[in-house]
Motif scaffolding. Structure first.
Motif, PDB file in Angstrom:
ATOM      1  N   ASP A 133       6.423   0.233   6.698  1.00 29.54           N
ATOM      2  CA  ASP A 133       7.925   0.455   7.479  1.00 29.54           C
ATOM      3  C   ASP A 133       8.675  -0.931   7.275  1.00 29.54           C
ATOM      4  O   ASP A 133       9.767  -1.245   7.085  1.00 29.54           O
ATOM      5  N   SER A 186       7.488  -3.801   5.766  1.00 26.91           N
ATOM      6  CA  SER A 186       7.616  -4.628   4.988  1.00 26.91           C
ATOM      7  C   SER A 186       8.544  -3.744   4.027  1.00 26.91           C
ATOM      8  O   SER A 186       9.356  -4.911   2.981  1.00 26.91           O
ATOM      9  N   ALA A 187       9.247  -2.991   4.307  1.00 25.81           N
ATOM     10  CA  ALA A 187      10.454  -2.023   3.505  1.00 25.81           C
ATOM     11  C   ALA A 187      11.708  -2.834   3.876  1.00 25.81           C
ATOM     12  O   ALA A 187      12.839  -2.685   3.502  1.00 25.81           O
ATOM     13  N   ASP A 206      10.266  -7.071   0.285  1.00 24.40           N
ATOM     14  CA  ASP A 206      10.414  -6.379   0.524  1.00 24.40           C
ATOM     15  C   ASP A 206       9.822  -5.578  -1.463  1.00 24.40           C
ATOM     16  O   ASP A 206      10.156  -4.605  -1.854  1.00 24.40           O
ATOM     17  N   ARG A 207       9.270  -6.625  -1.791  1.00 19.96           N
ATOM     18  CA  ARG A 207       8.713  -6.061  -3.265  1.00 19.96           C
ATOM     19  C   ARG A 207       6.968  -6.074  -2.041  1.00 19.96           C
ATOM     20  O   ARG A 207       6.228  -6.109  -3.462  1.00 19.96           O
ATOM     21  N   ARG A 218       0.728   2.259   0.773  1.00 23.40           N
ATOM     22  CA  ARG A 218       1.633   3.336   2.180  1.00 23.40           C
ATOM     23  C   ARG A 218       0.174   3.584   2.809  1.00 23.40           C
ATOM     24  O   ARG A 218       0.162   4.582   3.332  1.00 23.40           O
TER      25      ARG A 218
END
Length: 242
Positions: A106, A108-109, A125-126, A135
């Motif tokens: 969560d 990281s995104a 976000d990559r 995940r």
């Protein structure tokens, strides 16, 4: 009179309650590494701010290494092999609750920056798309450990060559990158790190394989017990004080 006599008899028959500390906070098959191999040094990064999220992760309520009993005993064997070569093992992460895995994903995104200390060439976000954060994690199964070698009895690993991440784990030998450096140079077989770092990686790989672990090729520090007892189960109990 009869009531008093009966109460006295029961007090002689019924066992005394166990002290609060006698109840183990761990599921069956799990142990604190300190109880199995106290000689292994611990620097549990996700219990504090010294990690790529710069804060403790969900579920890390104590800086303790917890592993399955099988993994802990095999890691003790690895520590003996390392000691014979003049090194200590130092662990950075062991069992990781599933809630911490979700926390990582969560987080990281939720951003688009880079971080010179941890992911200098990949946007936050990559990190999932490029395989640096998952995940799901083998750590949640309890038989995976992140670790390095350190000169026995020393808190100083000596001179380190320049690294793509702007920090070093100074207590460890030079592995070419620090732990959790999300960069291609962290691949176990990378030839882009110094000869000394390549030698350190081969040494760690060899002794961990002898102790029954297999390496994740994208991370020189990441090892999973080959015959792990819970290969399909992710656990989510929190890490508490031993």
């Amino acid at each position: 009179m009869r009531t008093i006599l009966l109460a006295g008899l029961l007090s002689c028959v019924l066992p005394a309650p166990l002290p609060a500390h006698a109840a183990s906070p761990l599921p069956d098959g799990f142990v604190y590494l300190r109880d199995t191999a106290p000689e292994i040094r611990q620097d549990i990064r996700y219990a504090g701010p010294q990690n790529f999220m710069h804060r403790p992760l969900a579920g890390y309520r104590a800086a303790e290494c917890i592993l399955t009993e099988a993994a802990a005993h095999s890691l003790r064997k690895a520590a003996k092999l390392a000691k014979a070569q003049g090194f200590d093992l130092i662990v950075f992460d062991c069992y990781r609750p599933a809630r911490a895995v979700r926390d990582m994903a969560d987080w990281s995104a939720a951003g688009a920056e880079t971080d010179a200390a941890y992911f200098p060439r990949t946007r936050r976000d990559r990190l999932i798309a490029e395989g640096y954060v998952g995940r799901k994690s083998a750590h949640a199964r309890g038989s995976t450990v992140d670790l390095a070698l350190a000169p026995a009895g020393s808190n100083d690993g000596g001179r380190h060559a320049p690294s793509p991440c702007s920090r070093h784990d100074r207590q460890t030998s030079d592995f070419g990158t620090a732990f959790d450096c999300f960069h291609p140079f962290s691949r176990t077989a990378s030839r882009d790190v110094s000869p000394a770092a390549q030698t350190a990686r081969r040494k760690l790989l060899a002794l961990m394989e002898r102790a029954g672990f297999r390496n994740y090729p994208a991370e020189w520090w990441h090892f999973t017990l080959k015959n792990e007892p819970f290969p399909r189960t992710s656990f989510d109990f929190p890490i508490r004080e031993r």
